[in-house]
Scaffold this active site. Structure first.
Site, mmCIF file in Angstrom:
data_model
loop_
_atom_site.group_PDB
_atom_site.id
_atom_site.type_symbol
_atom_site.label_atom_id
_atom_site.label_comp_id
_atom_site.label_asym_id
_atom_site.label_seq_id
_atom_site.Cartn_x
_atom_site.Cartn_y
_atom_site.Cartn_z
ATOM 1 C CG HIS A 87 -2.009 -0.990 1.188
ATOM 2 N ND1 HIS A 87 -3.092 -0.945 2.037
ATOM 3 C CD2 HIS A 87 -2.226 -2.053 0.366
ATOM 4 C CE1 HIS A 87 -3.917 -1.938 1.758
ATOM 5 N NE2 HIS A 87 -3.421 -2.632 0.754
ATOM 6 C CD GLU A 114 -2.044 4.087 3.256
ATOM 7 O OE1 GLU A 114 -1.716 3.409 2.253
ATOM 8 O OE2 GLU A 114 -3.199 4.124 3.694
ATOM 9 C CB CYS A 160 -6.589 -0.534 5.305
ATOM 10 S SG CYS A 160 -4.912 -1.230 5.292
ATOM 11 C CB CYS A 214 -1.957 1.547 6.345
ATOM 12 S SG CYS A 214 -1.553 0.755 4.770
#
Lengths: 144, 144
Positions: free
Chosen positions: B53, B55, B83, B86
């Site tokens: 992801h 992040e 999410c 993260c």
């Protein structure tokens, strides 16, 4: 259940490797059809990376080995209950089953929300719990 | 607040790069003392890695840039609410502040537990929300 113990011993072997490297002693393996396809131990110190948890490393290795993204038919063995970050990663990977040793009373995902995992993931806790917990206890005692 | 908009534009630039690569269009930057020290966009498809992801990539880059593990004095700008995975990573990194664009109604961390974050992390949502959301909407519409 016998194979759960057998694979948890492999996760413990990874945890021992972490311990030998001065890392928090947590280890993990991912198993597919009776075969280990990913291994990992905590490397947050060595990599200067707070996300380098045993589970993250083992899952990334297993995903690579499977040549795909999802691990529905796999089981993760990990010596300590996953944290929310790892639970979230296991949700994205759709891990079929998670077997852990010792519960984590401070950052275990189950303290936050069981729904952090994928709804179809099965969870078994407490396999070789004492050995897994003893490694952690010894580590944190030695830091005091 | 002006600088929040400015840095969210940089996160949007990363999201555009994800879009151009056929990835879910989410982007992130990490800022320290007015300077971008980490960038990332979603790369789950390219890397065949469900944990890649925006992040995670931006935080790992920033941690590397800081030569240390904690990001207490940093701000993460990300186009969509993180999410749980993260959020857990941001907790371990002790991120000082998180600024996001659009909420995530399905996997946003705030739907699970706000305590997934570090207790001292400040959170601001809704910066350039419409632009951030529009990118996502357009992407998922094009997939149908």
């Amino acid at each position: 259940m016998d194979s759960d113990v057998q694979f948890m011993r492999e996760a413990l072997r990874e945890a021992q490797a972490a311990k030998a490297a001065g890392e928090i002693p947590i280890g993990a393996v991912v198993v597919w059809k009776g075969r280990i396809i990913g291994r990992g131990h905590n490397q947050t110190e060595r990599l200067h990376d707070t996300t380098a948890h045993a589970e993250m490393i083992a899952v990334t290795a297993a995903t690579e080995a499977m040549g795909g993204k999802y691990l529905n038919d796999c089981t993760l063995y990990v010596t300590v209950e996953p944290c929310p970050m790892c639970a979230g990663a296991l949700a994205w990977a759709q891990m079929g089953r998670i077997v852990y040793g010792a519960p984590d009373q401070r950052r275990g995902f189950s303290l936050f929300s069981p729904s952090l995992l994928h709804p179809r993931t099965e969870v078994t806790g407490g396999v070789l719990q004492e050995e897994c917990a003893a490694l952690m206890l010894e580590f944190f005692r030695s830091k005091r």
